[in-house]
Design a protein around this motif. Structure first.
Motif, PDB file in Angstrom:
ATOM      1  N   PHE A  30       0.854  -1.184   0.000  1.00 48.02           N
ATOM      2  CA  PHE A  30       0.000   0.000   0.000  1.00 48.02           C
ATOM      3  C   PHE A  30       0.885   1.227   0.000  1.00 48.02           C
ATOM      4  O   PHE A  30       2.075   1.154   0.307  1.00 48.02           O
ATOM      5  CB  PHE A  30      -0.952   0.001   1.207  1.00 48.02           C
ATOM      6  N   LEU A  31       0.298   2.359  -0.370  1.00 46.60           N
ATOM      7  CA  LEU A  31       1.032   3.625  -0.339  1.00 46.60           C
ATOM      8  C   LEU A  31       0.757   4.317   0.989  1.00 46.60           C
ATOM      9  O   LEU A  31      -0.386   4.455   1.407  1.00 46.60           O
ATOM     10  CB  LEU A  31       0.623   4.510  -1.513  1.00 46.60           C
ATOM     11  N   PHE A  32       1.823   4.723   1.629  1.00 50.29           N
ATOM     12  CA  PHE A  32       1.758   5.354   2.941  1.00 50.29           C
ATOM     13  C   PHE A  32       2.208   6.796   2.776  1.00 50.29           C
ATOM     14  O   PHE A  32       3.322   7.047   2.299  1.00 50.29           O
ATOM     15  CB  PHE A  32       2.687   4.600   3.892  1.00 50.29           C
ATOM     16  N   CYS A  33       1.349   7.733   3.109  1.00 46.68           N
ATOM     17  CA  CYS A  33       1.630   9.169   2.950  1.00 46.68           C
ATOM     18  C   CYS A  33       1.781   9.804   4.317  1.00 46.68           C
ATOM     19  O   CYS A  33       0.854   9.776   5.129  1.00 46.68           O
ATOM     20  CB  CYS A  33       0.496   9.864   2.205  1.00 46.68           C
ATOM     21  N   VAL A  34       2.940  10.379   4.553  1.00 50.67           N
ATOM     22  CA  VAL A  34       3.209  11.111   5.785  1.00 50.67           C
ATOM     23  C   VAL A  34       3.242  12.586   5.421  1.00 50.67           C
ATOM     24  O   VAL A  34       3.878  12.971   4.444  1.00 50.67           O
ATOM     25  CB  VAL A  34       4.577  10.713   6.380  1.00 50.67           C
ATOM     26  N   ASN A  35       2.526  13.393   6.175  1.00 43.50           N
ATOM     27  CA  ASN A  35       2.534  14.814   5.842  1.00 43.50           C
ATOM     28  C   ASN A  35       2.758  15.672   7.072  1.00 43.50           C
ATOM     29  O   ASN A  35       2.502  15.246   8.194  1.00 43.50           O
ATOM     30  CB  ASN A  35       1.222  15.210   5.148  1.00 43.50           C
ATOM     31  N   HIS A  36       3.248  16.866   6.825  1.00 43.59           N
ATOM     32  CA  HIS A  36       3.305  17.918   7.839  1.00 43.59           C
ATOM     33  C   HIS A  36       3.077  19.233   7.113  1.00 43.59           C
ATOM     34  O   HIS A  36       4.017  19.871   6.651  1.00 43.59           O
ATOM     35  CB  HIS A  36       4.635  17.932   8.569  1.00 43.59           C
ATOM     36  N   TRP A  37       1.802  19.566   6.986  1.00 46.15           N
ATOM     37  CA  TRP A  37       1.441  20.786   6.272  1.00 46.15           C
ATOM     38  C   TRP A  37       1.754  22.001   7.121  1.00 46.15           C
ATOM     39  O   TRP A  37       1.712  21.963   8.342  1.00 46.15           O
ATOM     40  CB  TRP A  37      -0.043  20.779   5.917  1.00 46.15           C
ATOM     41  N   LYS A  38       2.051  23.063   6.441  1.00 45.22           N
ATOM     42  CA  LYS A  38       2.317  24.344   7.106  1.00 45.22           C
ATOM     43  C   LYS A  38       1.068  24.794   7.870  1.00 45.22           C
ATOM     44  O   LYS A  38      -0.047  24.631   7.395  1.00 45.22           O
ATOM     45  CB  LYS A  38       2.694  25.392   6.053  1.00 45.22           C
ATOM     46  N   SER A  39       1.289  25.357   9.024  1.00 45.89           N
ATOM     47  CA  SER A  39       0.181  25.868   9.815  1.00 45.89           C
ATOM     48  C   SER A  39      -0.516  27.014   9.092  1.00 45.89           C
ATOM     49  O   SER A  39       0.103  27.756   8.333  1.00 45.89           O
ATOM     50  CB  SER A  39       0.688  26.379  11.163  1.00 45.89           C
ATOM     51  N   LYS A  40      -1.805  27.142   9.344  1.00 45.46           N
ATOM     52  CA  LYS A  40      -2.577  28.242   8.767  1.00 45.46           C
ATOM     53  C   LYS A  40      -2.353  29.536   9.538  1.00 45.46           C
ATOM     54  O   LYS A  40      -2.807  30.584   9.141  1.00 45.46           O
ATOM     55  CB  LYS A  40      -4.063  27.920   8.799  1.00 45.46           C
ATOM     56  N   PHE A  41      -1.701  29.425  10.667  1.00 45.15           N
ATOM     57  CA  PHE A  41      -1.521  30.585  11.518  1.00 45.15           C
ATOM     58  C   PHE A  41      -0.054  30.953  11.610  1.00 45.15           C
ATOM     59  O   PHE A  41       0.829  30.127  11.479  1.00 45.15           O
ATOM     60  CB  PHE A  41      -2.069  30.303  12.921  1.00 45.15           C
ATOM     61  N   THR A  42       0.197  32.215  11.834  1.00 52.63           N
ATOM     62  CA  THR A  42       1.551  32.707  12.001  1.00 52.63           C
ATOM     63  C   THR A  42       1.559  33.694  13.160  1.00 52.63           C
ATOM     64  O   THR A  42       0.548  34.322  13.451  1.00 52.63           O
ATOM     65  CB  THR A  42       2.046  33.390  10.707  1.00 52.63           C
ATOM     66  N   LYS A  43       2.682  33.793  13.831  1.00 57.98           N
ATOM     67  CA  LYS A  43       2.783  34.782  14.905  1.00 57.98           C
ATOM     68  C   LYS A  43       3.095  36.133  14.294  1.00 57.98           C
ATOM     69  O   LYS A  43       3.971  36.252  13.460  1.00 57.98           O
ATOM     70  CB  LYS A  43       3.862  34.381  15.893  1.00 57.98           C
ATOM     71  N   SER A  44       2.361  37.117  14.723  1.00 54.56           N
ATOM     72  CA  SER A  44       2.587  38.465  14.242  1.00 54.56           C
ATOM     73  C   SER A  44       3.928  38.969  14.771  1.00 54.56           C
ATOM     74  O   SER A  44       4.344  38.622  15.865  1.00 54.56           O
ATOM     75  CB  SER A  44       1.447  39.365  14.725  1.00 54.56           C
ATOM     76  N   ALA A  45       4.596  39.795  13.998  1.00 59.68           N
ATOM     77  CA  ALA A  45       5.911  40.315  14.385  1.00 59.68           C
ATOM     78  C   ALA A  45       5.836  41.176  15.640  1.00 59.68           C
ATOM     79  O   ALA A  45       6.782  41.225  16.412  1.00 59.68           O
ATOM     80  CB  ALA A  45       6.504  41.114  13.234  1.00 59.68           C
ATOM     81  N   ASN A  46       4.723  41.868  15.852  1.00 64.11           N
ATOM     82  CA  ASN A  46       4.654  42.784  16.992  1.00 64.11           C
ATOM     83  C   ASN A  46       3.651  42.322  18.048  1.00 64.11           C
ATOM     84  O   ASN A  46       3.247  43.099  18.884  1.00 64.11           O
ATOM     85  CB  ASN A  46       4.351  44.215  16.544  1.00 64.11           C
ATOM     86  N   THR A  47       3.266  41.060  18.036  1.00 61.32           N
ATOM     87  CA  THR A  47       2.388  40.546  19.084  1.00 61.32           C
ATOM     88  C   THR A  47       2.599  39.042  19.207  1.00 61.32           C
ATOM     89  O   THR A  47       3.093  38.405  18.289  1.00 61.32           O
ATOM     90  CB  THR A  47       0.897  40.859  18.778  1.00 61.32           C
ATOM     91  N   SER A  48       2.245  38.480  20.340  1.00 63.93           N
ATOM     92  CA  SER A  48       2.431  37.046  20.530  1.00 63.93           C
ATOM     93  C   SER A  48       1.208  36.252  20.074  1.00 63.93           C
ATOM     94  O   SER A  48       1.248  35.042  20.014  1.00 63.93           O
ATOM     95  CB  SER A  48       2.706  36.751  22.010  1.00 63.93           C
ATOM     96  N   ARG A  49       0.130  36.939  19.722  1.00 61.79           N
ATOM     97  CA  ARG A  49      -1.063  36.187  19.309  1.00 61.79           C
ATOM     98  C   ARG A  49      -0.916  35.678  17.885  1.00 61.79           C
ATOM     99  O   ARG A  49      -0.213  36.251  17.062  1.00 61.79           O
ATOM    100  CB  ARG A  49      -2.322  37.027  19.472  1.00 61.79           C
TER     101      ARG A  49
END
Length: 125
Positions: free
Chosen positions: A61-80
């Protein structure tokens, strides 16, 4: 039976598969996204690894391992965290994987990894 797919940019973030030799005869590279040797592969880590796993009974069988980029990023001037509106890598990864699956509907695929999706979102399928 280990299989490690290292990124071409030299960082430590790759994708791998580890399987028991008691149950598997082989793990063979099939494909990855971004493709080895592409510009994206030299500037980014692999997002999807596809390997063929062959069991001791000869079935595979074909086994697919993934690690997609998060949809979120930390803002440069805030921790949220904020939604990343410019991320086309996630969409391209999904299209690439869907095309692989649709090209051979009789093939057995097992998909695992970090899809970085929220529970309320539409599914991959």
């Amino acid at each position: 039976l280990p299989y490690w797919h290292a990124p071409e940019n030299g960082n430590d973030f790759g994708l791998g598969v580890l399987a028991s030799a008691n149950h598997f005869m082989a793990i063979d590279f099939v494909d990855s996204y971004p493709a080895p040797g592409s510009i994206a592969a030299t500037t980014n880590r692999p997002r999807i690894l596809v390997v063929r796993c062959t069991l001791r009974n000869g079935n595979s069988f074909l086994f697919c391992v993934n690690h997609w980029k998060s949809k979120f990023t930390k803002s440069a001037n805030t921790s949220r965290q904020e939604r990343d509106p410019g991320d086309t890598d996630r969409e391209a990864s999904g299209i690439w994987l869907r095309e692989k699956i649709e090209a051979d509907p009789d093939e057995c695929y097992v998909l695992v990894g970090d899809f970085n999706a929220e529970p309320y979102e539409d599914s991959l399928g």
